[in-house]
Design a protein around this motif. Structure first.
Motif, PDB file in Angstrom:
ATOM      1  N   LEU A 116      39.962  50.658  31.700  1.00 48.01           N
ATOM      2  CA  LEU A 116      40.143  49.310  32.226  1.00 48.01           C
ATOM      3  C   LEU A 116      40.700  49.274  33.645  1.00 48.01           C
ATOM      4  O   LEU A 116      41.752  48.708  33.933  1.00 48.01           O
ATOM      5  CB  LEU A 116      41.017  48.487  31.276  1.00 48.01           C
ATOM      6  N   THR A 117      39.968  49.864  34.543  1.00 49.81           N
ATOM      7  CA  THR A 117      40.293  49.830  35.965  1.00 49.81           C
ATOM      8  C   THR A 117      40.382  48.385  36.434  1.00 49.81           C
ATOM      9  O   THR A 117      39.602  47.544  36.009  1.00 49.81           O
ATOM     10  CB  THR A 117      39.209  50.593  36.747  1.00 49.81           C
ATOM     11  N   THR A 118      41.318  48.103  37.346  1.00 53.09           N
ATOM     12  CA  THR A 118      41.541  46.736  37.812  1.00 53.09           C
ATOM     13  C   THR A 118      41.061  46.560  39.244  1.00 53.09           C
ATOM     14  O   THR A 118      41.351  47.379  40.107  1.00 53.09           O
ATOM     15  CB  THR A 118      43.041  46.389  37.740  1.00 53.09           C
ATOM     16  N   VAL A 119      40.310  45.476  39.483  1.00 54.91           N
ATOM     17  CA  VAL A 119      39.924  45.064  40.830  1.00 54.91           C
ATOM     18  C   VAL A 119      40.658  43.759  41.106  1.00 54.91           C
ATOM     19  O   VAL A 119      40.465  42.772  40.386  1.00 54.91           O
ATOM     20  CB  VAL A 119      38.399  44.864  40.963  1.00 54.91           C
ATOM     21  N   ILE A 120      41.538  43.777  42.127  1.00 56.23           N
ATOM     22  CA  ILE A 120      42.334  42.603  42.483  1.00 56.23           C
ATOM     23  C   ILE A 120      41.818  42.023  43.788  1.00 56.23           C
ATOM     24  O   ILE A 120      41.770  42.709  44.803  1.00 56.23           O
ATOM     25  CB  ILE A 120      43.826  42.961  42.662  1.00 56.23           C
ATOM     26  N   GLY A 121      41.432  40.753  43.762  1.00 57.36           N
ATOM     27  CA  GLY A 121      41.038  40.048  44.975  1.00 57.36           C
ATOM     28  C   GLY A 121      42.270  39.442  45.631  1.00 57.36           C
ATOM     29  O   GLY A 121      43.135  38.890  44.954  1.00 57.36           O
ATOM     30  N   GLY A 148      46.448  49.896  44.691  1.00 53.03           N
ATOM     31  CA  GLY A 148      46.206  48.505  44.808  1.00 53.03           C
ATOM     32  C   GLY A 148      46.901  47.835  45.977  1.00 53.03           C
ATOM     33  O   GLY A 148      47.052  46.627  45.965  1.00 53.03           O
ATOM     34  N   VAL A 149      47.293  48.592  47.033  1.00 52.81           N
ATOM     35  CA  VAL A 149      47.935  47.961  48.183  1.00 52.81           C
ATOM     36  C   VAL A 149      47.114  48.070  49.461  1.00 52.81           C
ATOM     37  O   VAL A 149      47.267  47.261  50.365  1.00 52.81           O
ATOM     38  CB  VAL A 149      49.365  48.521  48.433  1.00 52.81           C
ATOM     39  N   THR A 150      46.240  49.054  49.548  1.00 53.61           N
ATOM     40  CA  THR A 150      45.372  49.161  50.723  1.00 53.61           C
ATOM     41  C   THR A 150      44.034  48.478  50.419  1.00 53.61           C
ATOM     42  O   THR A 150      43.627  48.369  49.264  1.00 53.61           O
ATOM     43  CB  THR A 150      45.116  50.629  51.111  1.00 53.61           C
ATOM     44  N   ASP A 151      43.364  48.016  51.460  1.00 53.85           N
ATOM     45  CA  ASP A 151      42.097  47.294  51.296  1.00 53.85           C
ATOM     46  C   ASP A 151      40.969  48.280  50.974  1.00 53.85           C
ATOM     47  O   ASP A 151      40.598  49.108  51.796  1.00 53.85           O
ATOM     48  CB  ASP A 151      41.796  46.513  52.570  1.00 53.85           C
ATOM     49  N   ASP A 152      40.422  48.155  49.765  1.00 50.01           N
ATOM     50  CA  ASP A 152      39.341  49.042  49.298  1.00 50.01           C
ATOM     51  C   ASP A 152      37.963  48.407  49.409  1.00 50.01           C
ATOM     52  O   ASP A 152      36.978  48.991  48.954  1.00 50.01           O
ATOM     53  CB  ASP A 152      39.595  49.412  47.830  1.00 50.01           C
ATOM     54  N   THR A 153      37.865  47.228  50.020  1.00 51.65           N
ATOM     55  CA  THR A 153      36.608  46.472  50.050  1.00 51.65           C
ATOM     56  C   THR A 153      35.453  47.281  50.629  1.00 51.65           C
ATOM     57  O   THR A 153      34.397  47.420  49.994  1.00 51.65           O
ATOM     58  CB  THR A 153      36.780  45.167  50.859  1.00 51.65           C
ATOM     59  N   LEU A 176      45.207  36.837  34.909  1.00 47.63           N
ATOM     60  CA  LEU A 176      45.754  35.864  35.838  1.00 47.63           C
ATOM     61  C   LEU A 176      47.250  36.077  36.030  1.00 47.63           C
ATOM     62  O   LEU A 176      48.068  35.446  35.368  1.00 47.63           O
ATOM     63  CB  LEU A 176      45.485  34.443  35.338  1.00 47.63           C
ATOM     64  N   GLY A 177      47.625  36.977  36.910  1.00 46.86           N
ATOM     65  CA  GLY A 177      49.019  37.165  37.302  1.00 46.86           C
ATOM     66  C   GLY A 177      49.918  37.702  36.211  1.00 46.86           C
ATOM     67  O   GLY A 177      49.510  37.967  35.093  1.00 46.86           O
ATOM     68  N   GLY A 178      51.189  37.860  36.593  1.00 45.54           N
ATOM     69  CA  GLY A 178      52.197  38.292  35.649  1.00 45.54           C
ATOM     70  C   GLY A 178      52.252  39.785  35.403  1.00 45.54           C
ATOM     71  O   GLY A 178      52.936  40.250  34.512  1.00 45.54           O
ATOM     72  N   PHE A 179      51.547  40.577  36.201  1.00 44.16           N
ATOM     73  CA  PHE A 179      51.585  42.018  36.027  1.00 44.16           C
ATOM     74  C   PHE A 179      52.016  42.675  37.330  1.00 44.16           C
ATOM     75  O   PHE A 179      51.924  42.086  38.404  1.00 44.16           O
ATOM     76  CB  PHE A 179      50.228  42.570  35.559  1.00 44.16           C
ATOM     77  N   SER A 180      52.480  43.874  37.251  1.00 42.65           N
ATOM     78  CA  SER A 180      52.952  44.605  38.423  1.00 42.65           C
ATOM     79  C   SER A 180      51.835  44.732  39.454  1.00 42.65           C
ATOM     80  O   SER A 180      50.731  45.133  39.130  1.00 42.65           O
ATOM     81  CB  SER A 180      53.435  45.996  37.998  1.00 42.65           C
ATOM     82  N   GLY A 181      52.135  44.336  40.676  1.00 42.10           N
ATOM     83  CA  GLY A 181      51.155  44.411  41.751  1.00 42.10           C
ATOM     84  C   GLY A 181      50.460  43.093  42.031  1.00 42.10           C
ATOM     85  O   GLY A 181      49.788  42.945  43.041  1.00 42.10           O
TER      86      GLY A 181
END
Length: 165
Positions: free
Chosen positions: A48-53, A1-6, A129-134
């Motif tokens: 439950l894979t996460t997609v972070i914008g 979740g740190v590199t751009d996967d777009t 909405l926030g509050g999790f690692s990353g």
């Protein structure tokens, strides 16, 4: 979740939509622009894979931008309310990184095809909405303003979002 996967995600969707189940391995995917899911797509993730914008495209709350957009390609490439088709998304988490006040998590302007139920649907989809690692939004780096809070607004399709104070 740190590199751009777009680009990798959009290329994957563009290549296989309509002919394969689009499977996301467990993990966190960071996107800096809208991911478009066309009709004819079935998207499934593992655990439950996460997609972070995140990033500058999602930073302006006065010019909101979608993280995930479900569209109708066959009839209209912008996915207007009332479009019909098949888009199924399951077992995913959509979120935003710190500084993404303009992120709209998901928009699906598609309805079921006539006489078919649950062909335009989402199951086990979570908005975090926030509050999790990353996320960059832990208590330790949260702006503390005792006299203010940012209200959350959910809207039904076809209705304008309202802020409740």
């Amino acid at each position: 979740g740190v590199t751009d996967d777009t680009t990798a995600i959009q290329n994957f969707v563009n290549k296989y939509w309509g002919c394969k189940i689009l499977f996301f391995d467990a993990g966190t995917y960071y996107v800096t622009n809208t991911i478009t899911i066309p009709t004819g797509s079935i998207v499934v993730s593992e655990v439950l894979t996460t997609v972070i914008g995140g990033g500058s495209n999602f930073s302006d709350q006065n010019n909101p931008k979608l993280v995930i957009k479900g569209v109708q390609y066959q009839f209209n490439p912008v996915g207007n309310a009332g479009d019909k088709g098949v888009v199924e998304i399951s077992n995913m988490v959509f979120s935003a990184h710190s500084g993404s006040a303009g992120a709209v998590f998901v928009d699906q302007n598609i309805v079921d095809t006539a006489r078919q139920k649950a062909t335009a649907a989402m199951w086990d989809i979570h908005i975090r909405l926030g509050g999790f690692s990353g996320s960059g939004m832990q208590t330790s780096n949260c702006l503390k303003q005792a006299d203010r809070f940012t209200p959350l607004s959910l809207r039904k399709a076809g209705r304008r979002a309202r802020r409740v104070l």
